[in-house]
Design a protein around this motif. Structure first.
Motif, PDB file in Angstrom:
ATOM      1  N   ILE A  13     -18.860   8.420  24.871  1.00 18.32           N
ATOM      2  CA  ILE A  13     -18.182   6.818  26.445  1.00 18.32           C
ATOM      3  C   ILE A  13     -17.849   5.717  25.228  1.00 18.32           C
ATOM      4  O   ILE A  13     -16.412   5.887  25.042  1.00 18.32           O
ATOM      5  CB  ILE A  13     -19.013   6.954  27.283  1.00 18.32           C
ATOM      6  N   SER A  14     -18.509   5.550  23.939  1.00 14.52           N
ATOM      7  CA  SER A  14     -17.897   4.864  23.667  1.00 14.52           C
ATOM      8  C   SER A  14     -17.449   4.739  22.041  1.00 14.52           C
ATOM      9  O   SER A  14     -16.406   4.357  21.734  1.00 14.52           O
ATOM     10  CB  SER A  14     -19.322   3.594  22.946  1.00 14.52           C
ATOM     11  N   HIS A  15     -17.678   6.281  21.985  1.00 10.85           N
ATOM     12  CA  HIS A  15     -17.112   6.685  20.566  1.00 10.85           C
ATOM     13  C   HIS A  15     -15.408   7.453  20.822  1.00 10.85           C
ATOM     14  O   HIS A  15     -14.244   6.881  20.515  1.00 10.85           O
ATOM     15  CB  HIS A  15     -17.585   7.586  19.886  1.00 10.85           C
ATOM     16  N   ALA A  16     -15.498   7.804  22.670  1.00 11.47           N
ATOM     17  CA  ALA A  16     -14.096   7.771  22.859  1.00 11.47           C
ATOM     18  C   ALA A  16     -13.486   6.676  22.660  1.00 11.47           C
ATOM     19  O   ALA A  16     -12.256   6.306  22.803  1.00 11.47           O
ATOM     20  CB  ALA A  16     -14.184   9.156  24.141  1.00 11.47           C
ATOM     21  N   LYS A  17     -13.341   5.911  23.700  1.00  4.72           N
ATOM     22  CA  LYS A  17     -12.861   4.587  23.695  1.00  4.72           C
ATOM     23  C   LYS A  17     -12.491   3.425  22.449  1.00  4.72           C
ATOM     24  O   LYS A  17     -11.722   3.346  21.841  1.00  4.72           O
ATOM     25  CB  LYS A  17     -13.730   2.857  24.587  1.00  4.72           C
ATOM     26  N   GLU A  18     -13.695   3.522  21.872  1.00  7.84           N
ATOM     27  CA  GLU A  18     -13.449   2.723  20.019  1.00  7.84           C
ATOM     28  C   GLU A  18     -12.853   3.773  18.978  1.00  7.84           C
ATOM     29  O   GLU A  18     -11.810   2.214  18.490  1.00  7.84           O
ATOM     30  CB  GLU A  18     -14.670   3.100  19.645  1.00  7.84           C
ATOM     31  N   TYR A  19     -12.355   4.608  19.756  1.00 11.11           N
ATOM     32  CA  TYR A  19     -11.285   5.220  18.102  1.00 11.11           C
ATOM     33  C   TYR A  19     -10.093   6.203  18.715  1.00 11.11           C
ATOM     34  O   TYR A  19      -9.233   7.013  18.896  1.00 11.11           O
ATOM     35  CB  TYR A  19     -12.619   6.204  17.291  1.00 11.11           C
ATOM     36  N   SER A 374     -24.709   7.583   5.801  1.00 16.96           N
ATOM     37  CA  SER A 374     -24.676   8.212   6.986  1.00 16.96           C
ATOM     38  C   SER A 374     -22.907   8.389   7.627  1.00 16.96           C
ATOM     39  O   SER A 374     -22.602   7.536   7.768  1.00 16.96           O
ATOM     40  CB  SER A 374     -25.579   7.762   8.158  1.00 16.96           C
ATOM     41  N   ARG A 375     -22.325   9.028   8.802  1.00 15.48           N
ATOM     42  CA  ARG A 375     -21.426   9.077   8.772  1.00 15.48           C
ATOM     43  C   ARG A 375     -21.691   9.725  10.081  1.00 15.48           C
ATOM     44  O   ARG A 375     -22.584  10.378  10.745  1.00 15.48           O
ATOM     45  CB  ARG A 375     -20.237   9.974   7.845  1.00 15.48           C
ATOM     46  N   VAL A 376     -20.673   9.312  10.985  1.00 17.59           N
ATOM     47  CA  VAL A 376     -20.787  10.109  12.071  1.00 17.59           C
ATOM     48  C   VAL A 376     -18.994  10.955  12.398  1.00 17.59           C
ATOM     49  O   VAL A 376     -17.835  10.166  11.805  1.00 17.59           O
ATOM     50  CB  VAL A 376     -19.946   8.933  13.611  1.00 17.59           C
ATOM     51  N   VAL A 377     -19.076  11.754  12.035  1.00 18.43           N
ATOM     52  CA  VAL A 377     -17.888  12.897  12.101  1.00 18.43           C
ATOM     53  C   VAL A 377     -17.846  13.952  13.158  1.00 18.43           C
ATOM     54  O   VAL A 377     -18.555  13.830  13.702  1.00 18.43           O
ATOM     55  CB  VAL A 377     -18.157  13.976  10.982  1.00 18.43           C
ATOM     56  N   LEU A 378     -16.272  13.601  14.178  1.00 23.81           N
ATOM     57  CA  LEU A 378     -16.012  14.487  14.678  1.00 23.81           C
ATOM     58  C   LEU A 378     -15.520  16.285  13.981  1.00 23.81           C
ATOM     59  O   LEU A 378     -13.783  15.902  13.165  1.00 23.81           O
ATOM     60  CB  LEU A 378     -14.375  13.978  14.926  1.00 23.81           C
ATOM     61  N   LYS A 379     -16.046  17.350  14.007  1.00 18.28           N
ATOM     62  CA  LYS A 379     -15.462  18.095  13.163  1.00 18.28           C
ATOM     63  C   LYS A 379     -15.192  19.095  14.412  1.00 18.28           C
ATOM     64  O   LYS A 379     -15.571  20.509  14.727  1.00 18.28           O
ATOM     65  CB  LYS A 379     -17.100  18.966  12.988  1.00 18.28           C
ATOM     66  N   PHE A 380     -13.688  18.623  14.992  1.00 20.34           N
ATOM     67  CA  PHE A 380     -12.900  19.697  15.707  1.00 20.34           C
ATOM     68  C   PHE A 380     -12.291  20.291  15.058  1.00 20.34           C
ATOM     69  O   PHE A 380     -12.630  20.861  13.710  1.00 20.34           O
ATOM     70  CB  PHE A 380     -11.259  18.827  15.820  1.00 20.34           C
ATOM     71  N   HIS A 381     -12.383  21.675  15.341  1.00 17.18           N
ATOM     72  CA  HIS A 381     -11.815  22.348  14.735  1.00 17.18           C
ATOM     73  C   HIS A 381     -10.421  22.380  14.010  1.00 17.18           C
ATOM     74  O   HIS A 381      -9.483  21.114  14.939  1.00 17.18           O
ATOM     75  CB  HIS A 381     -11.242  24.561  16.612  1.00 17.18           C
ATOM     76  N   PRO A 382      -9.213  22.586  13.401  1.00  9.82           N
ATOM     77  CA  PRO A 382      -8.557  21.571  12.473  1.00  9.82           C
ATOM     78  C   PRO A 382      -7.497  21.975  13.565  1.00  9.82           C
ATOM     79  O   PRO A 382      -6.585  22.004  13.345  1.00  9.82           O
ATOM     80  CB  PRO A 382      -8.231  23.037  11.264  1.00  9.82           C
ATOM     81  N   ALA A 383      -7.024  23.278  14.443  1.00 13.46           N
ATOM     82  CA  ALA A 383      -6.040  23.732  14.562  1.00 13.46           C
ATOM     83  C   ALA A 383      -5.846  22.582  15.995  1.00 13.46           C
ATOM     84  O   ALA A 383      -4.902  22.194  16.396  1.00 13.46           O
ATOM     85  CB  ALA A 383      -6.201  25.132  15.959  1.00 13.46           C
TER      86      ALA A 383
END
Length: 489
Positions: A13-19, A374-383
């Motif tokens: 929830i916080s990541h969705a809002k922050e970015y 460290s890192r926080v990453v959203l590994k969406f399918h590229p498409a």
């Protein structure tokens, strides 16, 4: 919910809002319960998910077409569909908190807690009792189960419950210039009826032959009185539905086929397959002779993402009855007129958004013996990634920004891109990781000499030197729809 799982959900929830993915609606006025806005990146991701669904349904199937029906419909539509008389949920109020809850969901949450606590026998026992009560429409039994299993109000922590009652979920409004002469209409609670009332229009103008389908993406509205679990339950939401019209007697064959195809569609995005399951309905809706949900294991337990239903000929027959118009199809193969049966696939776009987000959000420890990292990453399918590539000049001087913007101008014709020149290059990589950008393109001094750039891959963080002339093709090969859609053929 364990603390670790609860923390992960809060991070989502916080990541969705922050970015810039999801914001509480009207937040400057303290928000509106169970209503959310999609931000600049959330709307991009949402549109990409809609495109994926539309291409897979309409573009890949010669016998499926799409429409866009109006939100407002003649009020008799909802009488025919059964929504006026039967579209309700069993609700219970807590007298101390003055909050209203769906009784069956309170019990389902208790079942999930039993499972998490290792009490599978109690969970199974309660599930059986819940199914029996729902099948019998036994509202008193639902309250008894809540009391017997010591279910408390999440807000007050008390068990001071009212009786369970049915609550209609449709939003009503007035259509007309004068209040006293206005006609009551409804905001549609589902998009399916817009397809059914257009069955004849589409079949005739499109010269469609059974079996064929009609697809639609659109907003629906339900007066959900439980504001919880983020965008799982909202008053305004979006559905992607396809109604597939078949010859009576063939419906179970098509039901099984669409059941398999729809799960395959979800898994093509690359999630953990173990997080998905089928859940057959214990209690069938009045229109169905078979129904199954595709459920995803959210941080708060398995919840429906998509439903596949065999709706029989209920909808078309009801509209035939209430409108007086024949909703029949002449099948030349069997030389017979009949009202087609329907197989429905219905997916909540907002729930799909949350499954993709939860699947993709990863916290990676990159620490070495020399340093902590460290890192926080959203590994969406590229498409489906909102941003396909970011162009980053190494410094803000010596002509590097000009060269970077020249590259950006070429790429933005085909891809959604970003330009960023603020902070050290490492920080900029991390920002792009956090929004799921598959490629970062760094323009440095060597670029000015030989027209090459460094392209960084999001998932592996590997970097390679490539010619600027190759960029378009490298990105297209990985973020285009072809690779994703091929998995469905």
């Amino acid at each position: 919910m364990s603390k670790q799982i609860d923390d992960f959900f809060k991070n989502i929830i916080s990541h969705a809002k922050e970015y810039g993915f999801v914001f509480p609606s009207s937040e400057i006025y303290d928000g509106l319960s169970a209503v959310y806005d999609y931000g600049q990146l959330g709307s991009e991701l949402k549109n990409n998910l809609k495109t994926y669904w539309w291409k897979s349904m309409v573009q890949l199937n010669d016998n499926i077409v799409g429409i866009d029906a109006a939100i407002f419909m003649h009020p008799t539509t909802w009488k025919a569909s059964g929504h006026v008389d039967g579209f309700s949920d069993p609700m219970i109020d807590n007298k101390d908190s003055k909050k209203r809850y769906r009784a069956d969901q309170l019990i389902e949450d208790k079942i999930d807690r039993y499972e998490q606590d290792g009490k599978s026998d109690k969970a199974a026992e309660l599930q059986t009792a819940l199914d029996a009560a729902l099948n019998a429409d036994d509202l008193a039994k639902l309250k008894t189960l809540i009391e017997e299993h010591n279910i408390v109000c999440p807000m007050s922590g008390t068990k001071n419950w009212t009786d369970v009652r049915q609550f209609n979920l449709m939003f009503a409004t007035q259509m007309g210039a004068m209040a006293d002469g206005a006609e009551q209409v409804y905001l549609r609670p589902e998009t399916a009826q817009g397809i059914f009332v257009n069955f004849l229009n589409v079949q005739k103008t499109g010269r469609m032959k059974v079996p064929f389908g009609i697809a639609q993406i659109g907003k629906a509205f339900r007066n959900e009185v439980i504001a919880r679990q983020f965008i799982i339950r909202m008053r305004e939401f979006e559905q992607m539905e396809m109604q597939f019209f078949v010859r009576p007697g063939t419906e179970m064959e098509w039901y099984d086929k669409w059941k398999a195809l729809r799960l395959k569609w979800h898994l093509a995005l690359g999630p953990d397959a173990a997080k998905y399951r089928y859940h057959d309905h214990a209690k069938l809706a009045h229109y169905a002779n078979a129904a199954v949900d595709i459920e995803y294991d959210f941080p708060f337990g398995f919840k429906e993402v998509e439903g596949i239903h065999s709706r029989t000929d209920f909808d078309l027959s009801q509209h035939q009855k209430f409108s007086g118009k024949k909703m029949q199809y002449f099948d030349p193969e069997v030389n017979q007129n009949y009202v087609p049966y329907v197989i429905e696939t219905s997916i909540g776009l907002d729930r799909l958004f949350l499954t993709v987000f939860a699947n993709s959000l990863v916290h990676e420890d990159l620490s070495t013996d020399e340093k902590q990292d460290s890192r926080v990453v959203l590994k969406f399918h590229p498409a489906i990634a909102p941003v396909k590539a970011a162009v980053l000049p190494l410094t803000k001087k010596d002509g590097l920004p000009d060269k970077a913007k020249e590259i950006l101008a070429r790429l933005k014709l085909d891809f959604n891109t970003q330009y960023d020149e603020k902070d050290a290059i490492g920080k900029r990589y991390r920002r792009q990781d956090a929004i799921g950008t598959p490629y970062c393109i760094t323009v440095d001094y060597q670029t000015l000499e030989d027209n090459t750039v460094t392209i960084r891959h999001r998932d592996s963080m590997e970097q390679e030197r490539v010619s600027i002339d190759q960029l378009q093709q490298i990105i297209q090969d990985n973020v285009g729809w072809t690779n994703l859609l091929k998995q469905l053929m």
